[in-house]
Design an enzyme around this catalytic site. Structure first.
Site, mmCIF file in Angstrom:
data_model
loop_
_atom_site.group_PDB
_atom_site.id
_atom_site.type_symbol
_atom_site.label_atom_id
_atom_site.label_comp_id
_atom_site.label_asym_id
_atom_site.label_seq_id
_atom_site.Cartn_x
_atom_site.Cartn_y
_atom_site.Cartn_z
ATOM 1 N N GLY A 9 0.811 -1.211 0.000
ATOM 2 C CA GLY A 9 0.000 0.000 0.000
ATOM 3 C C GLY A 9 0.844 1.261 0.000
ATOM 4 C CB SER A 11 0.091 4.097 -4.388
ATOM 5 O OG SER A 11 -1.127 3.658 -3.805
ATOM 6 C CB SER A 126 -2.200 -2.971 14.890
ATOM 7 O OG SER A 126 -3.387 -3.157 15.619
ATOM 8 C CE1 TYR A 140 -8.867 0.137 9.731
ATOM 9 C CE2 TYR A 140 -9.205 0.778 12.020
ATOM 10 C CZ TYR A 140 -8.414 0.744 10.888
ATOM 11 O OH TYR A 140 -7.164 1.305 10.907
ATOM 12 C CB SER A 141 -12.402 -2.668 15.902
ATOM 13 O OG SER A 141 -12.239 -1.306 16.230
ATOM 14 C CB ALA A 142 -13.270 -7.519 13.805
ATOM 15 C CB SER A 143 -9.602 -6.211 10.130
ATOM 16 O OG SER A 143 -9.377 -4.810 10.240
ATOM 17 C CE LYS A 144 -5.797 -1.891 10.599
ATOM 18 N NZ LYS A 144 -4.593 -2.033 9.761
ATOM 19 C CB THR A 175 -3.874 9.387 5.515
ATOM 20 O OG1 THR A 175 -4.925 8.515 5.979
ATOM 21 C CG2 THR A 175 -2.769 9.441 6.570
#
Length: 266
Positions: A9, A11, A126, A140-144, A175
């Site tokens: 990631g 770019s 994370s 999103y939290s679950a993925s982290k 960002t």
């Protein structure tokens, strides 16, 4: 010492700032992007972290040219906002597939070479959202959270091969992540969740847009790349968010959830 570094990631956002800084510091930097990119000091590879074939091809290219991979920075990620109840299977798969399985896919691709070298460094991005479950950013939290558990276990498994694993846990940063977040239409249109989601989203976007600059995180990652003995976890956030991490660790769970509900106006 010059290192061969692979950053996913790269770019935009954290990845771009980190890749450019490490290249300026004399390292050989390869960045990944799903579209063709050219850069004067970063070597770009077309790669999708959900596509194991594209990952294998990119990793093979680096090893054939450089003979090694010293550092992997797993930065690629995305966010989906909305209620946990109303998220579609496609939204859940995209969120978990990009953030968590993307990290897993990259680690599995570079670890054989790092074991062969008996040396390597993996830095997984994370989030503060991987320390506390954020309302309307639950997947999103679950993925982290998944990255946290994966990285801790991986650190124990590969330490004996001379490979270190670190996690960087950013707070709010300004960002392109905010503008690219995908928000659940079903949640926005729901009579029970809609207003609450909008209030929460307004606060989230305000804090992100007023957050730290990505160069702050890039400098921290550069230090992790170049230090002798990296730690497992690094919180990179403003003072208020850093304090919230400390509070999370000491308060009873129900109390902290109450603080989150009040703060995010849920």
């Amino acid at each position: 010492m010059q290192k061969v570094i692979l950053i996913t990631g790269a770019s935009s956002g954290f990845g771009k700032a980190t890749a450019e800084l490490l290249a300026q510091r004399g390292h050989i930097v390869y960045g990944t992007s799903r579209t063709t990119k050219e850069h004067p000091s970063v070597h770009f590879l077309n790669m999708d972290v959900r596509d194991r074939e594209s990952i294998a091809s990119g990793v093979r290219q680096i090893i054939e040219k450089e003979g090694r991979i010293d550092v992997l920075v797993n930065n690629a990620g995305m966010g989906i906002g909305g209620s946990l109840e109303l998220a579609t299977p496609e939204e859940i798969d995209l969120q978990m597939g990009t953030n968590f399985m993307g990290c897993v896919n990259m680690c599995q691709a570079v670890l054989p070479q790092m074991r062969k070298q008996r040396q390597g460094r993996i830095i997984n991005l994370s989030s503060i959202g991987g320390i506390m479950g954020l309302p309307y950013q639950g997947y999103y939290s679950a993925s982290k959270f998944a990255i946290e558990g994966f990285s801790e276990a991986l650190s124990a498994e590969v330490r004996g091969f001379g490979i270190s694993v670190s996690m960087v846990e950013p707070g709010d940063f300004a960002t392109g992540f905010t503008a690219s977040r995908k928000n659940s239409t079903l949640t926005l249109e729901n009579e029970d969740y809609g207003d609450s989601f909008r209030r929460s989203l307004d606060l989230i976007e305000k804090e992100e847009n007023g957050g730290l600059k990505p160069e702050v995180l890039a400098r921290r990652i550069a230090k992790i790349v170049e230090c002798r003995h990296p730690k497992l976890r690094y919180v990179v956030a403003n003072l208020e968010q850093w304090f919230s991490v400390v509070v999370k660790r000491i308060l009873p769970g129900n109390w902290f959830v109450g603080i989150l509900r009040n703060y995010y106006k849920v």
